[in-house]
Design an enzyme around this catalytic site. Structure first.
Site: not given
Ligand code: IPE
Ligand code: IPE
Ligand code: MG
Length: 233
Positions: A13, A15, A30, A58, A60, A124, A200
């Protein structure tokens, strides 16, 4: 390092925030995130981690703007195409969890090809969670279980719990020992809600594009200072 977790799960998370800090488009974050992933996979493989599960998209994440969703899907396809040979050379076995059936056919084909090519590899297990949601996975598992099992075989809670494991996307994999989430958020966002029962948790403020193999080692070091009791004494 004394104790390497068998299974490490990662919520990659931050990016978008990484890009924003640099006045760049989210897509740049990304892209940089893919480089972090490359380094982490290499390190996990070098450390003889058995399974590395990464949350790539996800159930979502479809709520995001169409352009970002499209960018992420294309990036994933590009990643698989570019990295497949090297992953294969490193004896990495690619698998996925999540509902892949609704993804673009081209992406589905590339993923199937990658899985097929690396099927016999013994290094792996690189598990990519794609269009993955824990609630979706459990609901799909229950649906399948009720279709395929005899009702008499599901007569106790223990039997149901045991049967459920068989229908989860992660069937055959050990449960995660360590969950890493980057970017300072302290939630699981519908990731592996069944399988993380005794993992953990390691949270770091580092944004995913700045994460790397060295950071992975830091997380494992901290994991080694935890006392896991699994409900016992
Ligand atoms: C979780 O990150 C999903 C992935 C890393 C693919 P999100 O950025 O979507 O999560 P929320 O919305 O902040 O909970
Ligand atoms: C994680 O980074 C990548 C995916 C969820 C695909 P984000 O795109 O959620 O980056 P933030 O959370 O907006 O910084
Ligand atoms: Mg995010």
């Amino acid at each position: 390092m004394n104790n390497i977790p068998r299974h490490i799960a990662v919520i990659m998370d931050g990016n978008g925030r990484w890009a924003k800090q640099r006045n760049l488009p989210r897509s740049a974050g990304h892209r940089k995130g893919v480089e972090a992933l490359r380094d982490v996979v290499k390190k996990a493989s070098d450390l003889s981690v058995e399974v590395l599960t990464v949350f790539a998209f996800s159930t979502e994440n479809w709520k995001r703007p169409t352009e970002e969703v499209g960018f992420l899907m294309n990036l994933l396809r590009e990643y698989i195409r570019k990295e497949l040979d090297e992953l294969h050379q490193n004896n990495v076995k690619i698998v996925t969890i999540g509902n892949l059936s609704t993804l673009q056919p081209g992406l589905q084909e590339d993923i199937s090809a990658a899985i097929k090519k690396t099927k016999q590899n013994s290094g792996l297990i690189f598990n990519i969670a794609l269009n993955y949601g824990g609630k979706d996975e459990i609901a799909r598992a229950v649906t399948k279980m009720l279709k395929e099992e005899n009702i008499e075989d599901l007569s106790t809670v223990d039997k149901i719990q045991k049967a459920m494991e068989k229908y989860l996307d992660t069937y055959g994999l050990p449960e995660p020992d360590l969950l890493i989430r980057t970017s300072g958020e302290m939630r699981i966002s519908n990731f592996l809600i069944w399988q993380l029962a005794y993992a953990e948790f390691y949270f770091t403020d580092t944004l995913w594009p700045d994460f790397n193999g060295q950071e992975l080692v830091k997380a494992i070091d901290q994991y080694n200072n935890r006392s896991r009791r699994f409900g016992g004494l």
